[in-house]
Write an enzyme that holds these catalytic residues in place. Structure first.
Site, PDB file in Angstrom:
ATOM      1  N   ASP A  34       0.830  -1.205   0.000  1.00 18.96           N
ATOM      2  CA  ASP A  34       0.000   0.000   0.000  1.00 18.96           C
ATOM      3  C   ASP A  34       0.868   1.260   0.000  1.00 18.96           C
ATOM      4  OD1 ASP A  34      -1.997  -1.791   0.131  1.00 18.96           O
ATOM      5  OD2 ASP A  34      -2.826  -1.128   2.072  1.00 18.96           O
ATOM      6  N   GLU A  35       1.970   1.214   0.751  1.00 19.34           N
ATOM      7  CA  GLU A  35       2.845   2.398   0.833  1.00 19.34           C
ATOM      8  C   GLU A  35       3.419   2.739  -0.536  1.00 19.34           C
ATOM      9  OE1 GLU A  35       3.741  -0.195   3.387  1.00 19.34           O
ATOM     10  OE2 GLU A  35       2.018   0.802   4.327  1.00 19.34           O
ATOM     11  N   GLU A 114     -24.737 -17.409 -14.407  1.00 17.09           N
ATOM     12  CA  GLU A 114     -24.006 -16.362 -13.682  1.00 17.09           C
ATOM     13  C   GLU A 114     -24.739 -16.091 -12.384  1.00 17.09           C
ATOM     14  OE1 GLU A 114     -23.961 -12.931 -16.220  1.00 17.09           O
ATOM     15  OE2 GLU A 114     -23.263 -14.133 -17.901  1.00 17.09           O
ATOM     16  N   LYS A 116     -26.681 -13.837  -9.905  1.00 14.02           N
ATOM     17  CA  LYS A 116     -27.461 -12.616 -10.026  1.00 14.02           C
ATOM     18  C   LYS A 116     -27.072 -11.724  -8.857  1.00 14.02           C
ATOM     19  CE  LYS A 116     -32.135 -11.007 -10.865  1.00 14.02           C
ATOM     20  NZ  LYS A 116     -32.299 -10.012  -9.823  1.00 14.02           N
ATOM     21  N   ASP A 118     -26.972  -8.737  -6.371  1.00 12.32           N
ATOM     22  CA  ASP A 118     -28.012  -7.861  -5.843  1.00 12.32           C
ATOM     23  C   ASP A 118     -27.458  -6.450  -5.684  1.00 12.32           C
ATOM     24  OD1 ASP A 118     -30.510  -7.363  -5.046  1.00 12.32           O
ATOM     25  OD2 ASP A 118     -30.338  -8.263  -3.070  1.00 12.32           O
ATOM     26  N   GLU A 171     -23.268  -4.689 -12.824  1.00 18.27           N
ATOM     27  CA  GLU A 171     -23.888  -4.403 -11.545  1.00 18.27           C
ATOM     28  C   GLU A 171     -22.902  -3.694 -10.639  1.00 18.27           C
ATOM     29  OE1 GLU A 171     -26.785  -5.533 -12.102  1.00 18.27           O
ATOM     30  OE2 GLU A 171     -27.812  -5.475 -10.175  1.00 18.27           O
ATOM     31  N   TYR A 223     -21.165  -7.882 -16.962  1.00 15.87           N
ATOM     32  CA  TYR A 223     -21.604  -9.162 -17.538  1.00 15.87           C
ATOM     33  C   TYR A 223     -22.239  -9.047 -18.908  1.00 15.87           C
ATOM     34  CZ  TYR A 223     -25.718  -7.329 -15.099  1.00 15.87           C
ATOM     35  OH  TYR A 223     -26.702  -6.519 -14.631  1.00 15.87           O
ATOM     36  N   LYS A 287     -28.439 -17.780 -19.036  1.00 14.46           N
ATOM     37  CA  LYS A 287     -28.473 -17.105 -20.338  1.00 14.46           C
ATOM     38  C   LYS A 287     -28.149 -18.091 -21.450  1.00 14.46           C
ATOM     39  CE  LYS A 287     -26.776 -12.866 -18.269  1.00 14.46           C
ATOM     40  NZ  LYS A 287     -25.666 -11.920 -18.102  1.00 14.46           N
ATOM     41  N   LYS A 311     -34.247 -17.883  -9.070  1.00 13.93           N
ATOM     42  CA  LYS A 311     -34.033 -17.305  -7.739  1.00 13.93           C
ATOM     43  C   LYS A 311     -33.704 -18.368  -6.688  1.00 13.93           C
ATOM     44  CE  LYS A 311     -35.337 -13.455  -6.912  1.00 13.93           C
ATOM     45  NZ  LYS A 311     -35.713 -12.090  -7.142  1.00 13.93           N
ATOM     46  N   CYS A 405     -59.751  -0.984  21.100  1.00 11.12           N
ATOM     47  CA  CYS A 405     -58.534  -0.403  20.512  1.00 11.12           C
ATOM     48  C   CYS A 405     -57.428  -0.374  21.560  1.00 11.12           C
ATOM     49  CB  CYS A 405     -58.811   1.000  19.991  1.00 11.12           C
ATOM     50  SG  CYS A 405     -57.310   1.853  19.473  1.00 11.12           S
ATOM     51  N   CYS A 408     -56.802   3.679  22.280  1.00 15.80           N
ATOM     52  CA  CYS A 408     -57.796   4.585  22.866  1.00 15.80           C
ATOM     53  C   CYS A 408     -58.892   3.838  23.610  1.00 15.80           C
ATOM     54  CB  CYS A 408     -58.405   5.463  21.781  1.00 15.80           C
ATOM     55  SG  CYS A 408     -59.479   4.555  20.652  1.00 15.80           S
ATOM     56  N   CYS A 424     -59.880   0.133  14.564  1.00 13.26           N
ATOM     57  CA  CYS A 424     -60.428   0.946  15.635  1.00 13.26           C
ATOM     58  C   CYS A 424     -61.484   1.836  14.985  1.00 13.26           C
ATOM     59  CB  CYS A 424     -59.324   1.798  16.263  1.00 13.26           C
ATOM     60  SG  CYS A 424     -59.991   3.134  17.263  1.00 13.26           S
ATOM     61  N   CYS A 429     -59.669   8.607  17.650  1.00 14.90           N
ATOM     62  CA  CYS A 429     -58.523   7.874  18.206  1.00 14.90           C
ATOM     63  C   CYS A 429     -57.237   8.642  17.906  1.00 14.90           C
ATOM     64  CB  CYS A 429     -58.443   6.468  17.619  1.00 14.90           C
ATOM     65  SG  CYS A 429     -56.988   5.566  18.166  1.00 14.90           S
TER      66      CYS A 429
HETATM   67  S1  IVH Z   1     -28.430  -9.956 -17.395  1.00 17.38           S
HETATM   68  C1  IVH Z   1     -31.427  -8.028 -20.564  1.00 17.38           C
HETATM   69  N1  IVH Z   1     -26.826 -10.823 -15.548  1.00 17.38           N
HETATM   70  O1  IVH Z   1     -30.811  -8.340 -12.450  1.00 17.38           O
HETATM   71  C2  IVH Z   1     -31.246  -8.307 -19.121  1.00 17.38           C
HETATM   72  N2  IVH Z   1     -28.518  -9.274 -14.925  1.00 17.38           N
HETATM   73  O2  IVH Z   1     -33.769  -8.676 -12.643  1.00 17.38           O
HETATM   74  C3  IVH Z   1     -29.815  -8.358 -18.799  1.00 17.38           C
HETATM   75  N3  IVH Z   1     -28.460  -8.628 -12.573  1.00 17.38           N
HETATM   76  O3  IVH Z   1     -31.615  -5.467 -14.253  1.00 17.38           O
HETATM   77  C4  IVH Z   1     -29.600  -8.701 -17.420  1.00 17.38           C
HETATM   78  N4  IVH Z   1     -26.751  -9.877 -12.009  1.00 17.38           N
HETATM   79  O4  IVH Z   1     -29.509  -5.407 -12.852  1.00 17.38           O
HETATM   80  C5  IVH Z   1     -27.883 -10.034 -15.820  1.00 17.38           C
HETATM   81  N5  IVH Z   1     -25.315 -11.661 -14.012  1.00 17.38           N
HETATM   82  C6  IVH Z   1     -26.343 -10.867 -14.291  1.00 17.38           C
HETATM   83  C7  IVH Z   1     -26.982 -10.083 -13.323  1.00 17.38           C
HETATM   84  C8  IVH Z   1     -28.064  -9.286 -13.673  1.00 17.38           C
HETATM   85  C9  IVH Z   1     -27.650  -8.998 -11.584  1.00 17.38           C
HETATM   86  C10 IVH Z   1     -29.582  -7.691 -12.426  1.00 17.38           C
HETATM   87  C11 IVH Z   1     -29.662  -6.639 -13.498  1.00 17.38           C
HETATM   88  C12 IVH Z   1     -31.044  -6.716 -14.052  1.00 17.38           C
HETATM   89  C13 IVH Z   1     -31.769  -7.468 -12.993  1.00 17.38           C
HETATM   90  C14 IVH Z   1     -32.901  -8.234 -13.594  1.00 17.38           C
END
Ligand code: IVH
Length: 664
Positions: A34-35, A114, A116, A118, A171, A223, A287, A311, A405, A408, A424, A429
């Site tokens: 880091d330095e 991939e 997803k 958040d 993301e 991505y 995909k 999901k 309630c 009151c 209520c 109230c």
């Molecule tokens: S592909 C045409 N890949 O999830 C759609 N999306 O619910 C292209 N997200 O709006 C999305 N990880 O913000 C894709 N590996 C990933 C992702 C991803 C997170 C998000 C993205 C999208 C939302 C859809």
């Protein structure tokens, strides 16, 4: 040193720092200390300062420090930023696979899996390898220009390894550790914690001061490449490798699968793995690998048919339900709330959870003393999902709905037969009034931020406020007596109350708290009725002829205005000088071509309002006084802008003169 040599030295330092950024932030595999890194950066910053002719908006030195942005421009996306459809189990993902195969007329299709992530999606536009623009998703068709903030994110390079003109998407997220650290800091500052890292990341990217973003340690995964054929890419798998070659950060867990069973296996593995990761992921994005198929598969208005989100099941936490509290809402609805032994659920400590209503408690047989599982609905609101009956001791207590309630003591009952909620029924109230006032002073209504929930409760308990209009009759004495705050704060609250008299009509309507009328309906009403009297006298036919207003809402509005108490409140509001009509100045060109700057606090307008009005009239508002400024509007306690305007000979006007100008 000759100029040419300095230029070369600066460029050499930049390249070296960029390489180390890449090693550290993208690969997490630094090769210097880091330095040593700090030394290089210091040297670069010094040289750039001394020779500003060689400074560059894409120098790695731009990642530190930062400055103020005046707001976010909206810019259209090159192609829409779509979202994804969701699937939740093996059967559903197999259906997706079957659909894809049928549309393509194939027996087997390759997929890329991939994680997803958040976070918040972003589009990055590079020109000749230089980061030019970063856009948020916005409404999918156009996004906010968040370039200055995105530039502060360490893993996003300001220059690519290849001098390409390319748009990539991905993301931006807040790592879990950073999220926890940040929430502790917020609580110490008396601010409410963020519910999840996504909200925290989104909140950070909306900052108008990019130096805050620089401090917040956001991270990224890319991505997606727009028009991949331009770079000779034939598959998503190749696209991911290409993103890496450009120096961008790509999630390491992606997998190429030749069939859907492999996808399901990956999903199962990741379901277990995800809690070990330093970022939140709520599923797998599946995909189709081959880009050639994308055209045939096409997309709906919302989501592509070549990809789907698979999901993960919600994360559950086990805890003990120690008590059940009854909350009374604005319309009197009594909702049971579980009081829990504190437990960590997805990064936040949960002490209370929703039990929905009494039917739900009965259906799930939830008792006080039970061990229960909780999870977050929609990723945000914790709720009790089921009881662990095997852990019962026999001492658990059943819950009976209250027969009066809890606040009151008034009668309780249902408004209609079909209603699940118990309410209520006492119109006076105090609890209802308290919750109503909270909305009344909130941003979506009168925006009197100085009066929060606690103060509202105190005023009601002390009987200083007995209806919403009383807010406008508060005296400095009332405030001093109740709030215990100092002179300055009192003056500030009173000034907010005064300004609130000029609240836009749709927000006034929100503040009235008409049952079934939220922000959207309030806007419709304000667009169709120019003042409160016209609205109060609206007939059922007039109301239902507005698109978006149904018979139930119309009836609710009519009932509300028929009420004697409503009439009294409106009278009181009028008497206090609250403007109960559309204030929108007619759109015109009156101020066309004129540029305004505002300094100090205006008495009767919030800054955004004044800005809106000026823009309605064709003018422009900027933040800094330059020779191009036409008017400086001066409020109380003006800043240095006033001196600057005087020096430049800019026309200076008071708030009164500004009012004259717009009303003339
Ligand atoms: S592909 C045409 N890949 O999830 C759609 N999306 O619910 C292209 N997200 O709006 C999305 N990880 O913000 C894709 N590996 C990933 C992702 C991803 C997170 C998000 C993205 C999208 C939302 C859809």
């Amino acid at each position: 040193m000759k100029k040419e040599e300095i230029k070369n030295e600066i460029e050499r330092l930049r390249k070296e720092i960029e390489y180390h950024n890449y090693r550290y932030y993208v690969l997490a595999d630094p090769v210097i200390s880091d330095e040593e890194y700090d030394k290089l950066m210091k040297k670069l910053i010094e040289l750039e300062k001394k020779y500003p002719e060689f400074s560059s908006p894409n120098s790695p030195s731009q990642k530190v420090g930062g400055g103020l942005i005046s707001g976010f421009k909206t810019i259209p996306h090159t192609i829409p930023m779509l979202s994804l459809d969701n699937t939740y189990n093996e059967d559903e993902i197999k259906e997706f696979d079957a659909r894809v195969k049928k549309l393509l007329n194939k027996t087997e299709v390759e997929y890329v899996c991939e994680l997803k992530i958040d976070g918040v999606s972003v589009a990055l536009r590079y020109e000749n390898g230089n980061l030019q623009t970063a856009l948020s998703r916005g409404n999918g068709i156009e996004g906010d220009d968040i370039t200055e903030n995105v530039k502060k994110i360490k893993s996003i390079p300001l220059r690519l390894f290849k001098p390409l003109t390319i748009e990539v998407r991905g993301e931006i997220y807040m790592p879990v550790k950073e999220f926890e650290r940040y929430n502790i800091q917020r609580e110490e500052e008396g601010l409410p914690p963020f519910a999840n890292p996504r909200n925290a990341a989104a909140g950070t990217l909306r900052q108008l001061d990019s130096s805050i973003v620089a401090k917040r340690n956001l991270d990224s995964f890319l991505y997606y490449i727009v028009e991949p054929e331009k770079y000779n890419l034939k598959t998503q798998w190749e696209a991911l490798q290409f993103l890496k070659e450009l120096g961008l950060k790509v999630n390491p867990y992606s997998k190429l699968c030749t069939n859907i069973d492999c996808v399901i296996k990956y999903w199962k593995e990741m379901t277990n793995k995800r809690t070990d990761l330093d970022y939140w992921t709520d599923g797998v994005v599946v995909k189709v690998n081959n880009f050639e198929y994308y055209k045939t598969l096409g997309e709906t208005a919302k989501a592509p048919r070549w990809a789907i989100a698979f999901k993960f099941p919600a994360i559950k936490a086990k805890t003990k339900l120690i008590d059940i509290e009854f909350n009374v809402g604005r319309t009197g609805t009594i909702t049971p709330v579980a009081i829990l032994e504190p437990v960590n659920l997805e990064g936040t400590i949960v002490k209370r959870a929703s039990l929905h209503n009494f039917d739900y408690i009965k259906e799930k047989d939830i008792r006080i003393g039970d061990y229960v599982y909780i999870e977050k609905a929609g990723g945000i609101i914790p709720q009790v999902v089921n009881v662990i009956k095997e852990l019962r001791s026999g001492k658990e207590k059943e819950v009976t709905p209250p027969d009066k309630c809890p606040v009151c003591g008034g009668p309780v009952g249902k408004l209609t037969e079909s209603e699940v909620a118990i309410r209520c029924l006492n119109p006076h109230c105090l609890q209802k009034l308290k919750r109503h006032l909270e909305i009344f002073v909130s941003r979506s209504a009168f925006d009197i931020s100085g009066i929060g929930e606690k103060l509202v409760d105190k005023f009601v308990d002390a009987r200083i406020i007995s209806d919403i209009a009383d807010i406008f009759y508060l005296t400095p004495f009332d405030l001093a007596q109740i709030s215990g705050v100092g002179q300055k704060t009192i003056a500030n609250i009173l000034s907010q109350i005064n300004k609130a008299k000029n609240t836009p009509f749709h927000k006034v309507i929100v503040g009235l708290g008409i049952p079934l009328v939220g922000e959207k309906t309030a806007k419709l009403l304000a667009e169709n009725f120019e003042d409160i009297d016209k609205l109060a006298n609206a007939t059922f036919e007039e109301l239902t002829s507005i698109e978006g207003i149904g018979p139930e809402v119309a009836n609710s509005i009519i009932t509300y205005f028929k009420n004697e108490k409503t009439k009294e409140i409106i009278k009181k509001l009028k008497k206090a000088g609250v403007v109960l009509k559309t204030q929108r100045v007619e759109k015109s060109d009156k101020l066309k071509g004129l540029t305004f700057v505002i300094t100090g606090t205006l008495k009767n307008y919030k800054r955004e309002e004044a800005k809106e009005i000026i823009e309605q009239l064709g003018g422009k508002v900027t933040n800094t006084v330059t020779s191009k400024t036409d008017y400086l509007i001066v409020g109380e306690n003006p800043g240095s802008k006033l001196t600057k305007a005087k020096n430049l000979g800019i026309k200076i006007i008071s708030e009164k003169e500004f009012e004259k100008l717009i009303k003339s």
